[in-house]
Enzyme design. Structure first.
Site, PDB file in Angstrom:
ATOM      1  N   ILE A 253      16.095  48.071   0.089  1.00 34.35           N
ATOM      2  CA  ILE A 253      14.731  47.535   0.039  1.00 34.35           C
ATOM      3  C   ILE A 253      14.177  47.729  -1.368  1.00 34.35           C
ATOM      4  CG2 ILE A 253      12.406  47.698   1.007  1.00 34.35           C
ATOM      5  CD1 ILE A 253      13.761  49.166   3.446  1.00 34.35           C
ATOM      6  N   CYS A 254      13.701  46.663  -1.966  1.00 37.66           N
ATOM      7  CA  CYS A 254      13.059  46.729  -3.281  1.00 37.66           C
ATOM      8  C   CYS A 254      11.555  46.875  -3.039  1.00 37.66           C
ATOM      9  CB  CYS A 254      13.375  45.466  -4.082  1.00 37.66           C
ATOM     10  SG  CYS A 254      12.658  45.471  -5.734  1.00 37.66           S
ATOM     11  N   LEU A 255      11.110  48.126  -2.991  1.00 36.68           N
ATOM     12  CA  LEU A 255       9.701  48.443  -2.736  1.00 36.68           C
ATOM     13  C   LEU A 255       9.353  49.667  -3.577  1.00 36.68           C
ATOM     14  CD1 LEU A 255       7.118  47.868  -1.055  1.00 36.68           C
ATOM     15  CD2 LEU A 255       8.048  49.405   0.690  1.00 36.68           C
TER      16      LEU A 255
END
Length: 161
Positions: free
Chosen positions: A98-100
């Site tokens: 997840i790119c968060l």
């Protein structure tokens, strides 16, 4: 189901154990809407079921998050990934990474598992399209051999989703 990208596992510190026991007790009393913790005896790895919010592209769909807590949680962010199959989303890779920013650069010890889950659900809910990140295939290929998402130098440039 386990992930091949699990971090090296050192025993949790006393501070991490106390914090996680407190968070788990609060979760059991008042879980965030749309989430279920799958009970196990492993305090260091939580599996959480997330259901897409009504009125969104993911309404009624169910996914699983795997949350691995490091030795020095909450001073260090947990590793959070989607178990297979990961939702189709512009910031979620097919391997579940997840790119968060709150999972990496913007982590704060004031955050909790609940606040992370709510942020992930918000990210899902705001997506205008079900699609993979443009660099999905290259990224996933580079993550073979168990590379953790924490080893990635993320570039947080899209705050529209």
């Amino acid at each position: 189901m386990t992930s091949s990208s699990s971090p090296s596992r050192k025993a949790l510190s006393k501070i991490a154990c106390n914090r996680l026991q407190k968070e788990l007790a609060e979760w059991q009393l008042s879980p965030p809407a749309g989430f279920k913790h799958k009970v196990s005896d492993n305090l260091q790895r939580w599996v959480i079921e997330v259901t897409g919010a009504a009125g969104t592209l993911y309404a009624g769909e169910t996914y699983q998050l795997q949350v691995d807590f490091p030795e020095h949680y909450p001073m260090e962010a947990p590793q959070v990934i989607f178990l297979n199959p990961a939702p189709m989303h512009p910031h979620i890779y097919s391997n579940g990474h997840i790119c968060l920013d709150i999972l990496y650069d913007s982590w704060s010890p004031a955050m909790t598992v609940s606040s992370v889950c709510i942020s992930i659900l918000s990210m899902l809910s705001s997506s205008p399209a079900k699609q993979r990140p443009a660099d999905n295939d290259r990224y996933v290929r580079n993550c073979r051999n168990g590379r953790s998402p924490k080893e990635t130098r993320w570039w947080f440039h899209d705050d529209t989703v």
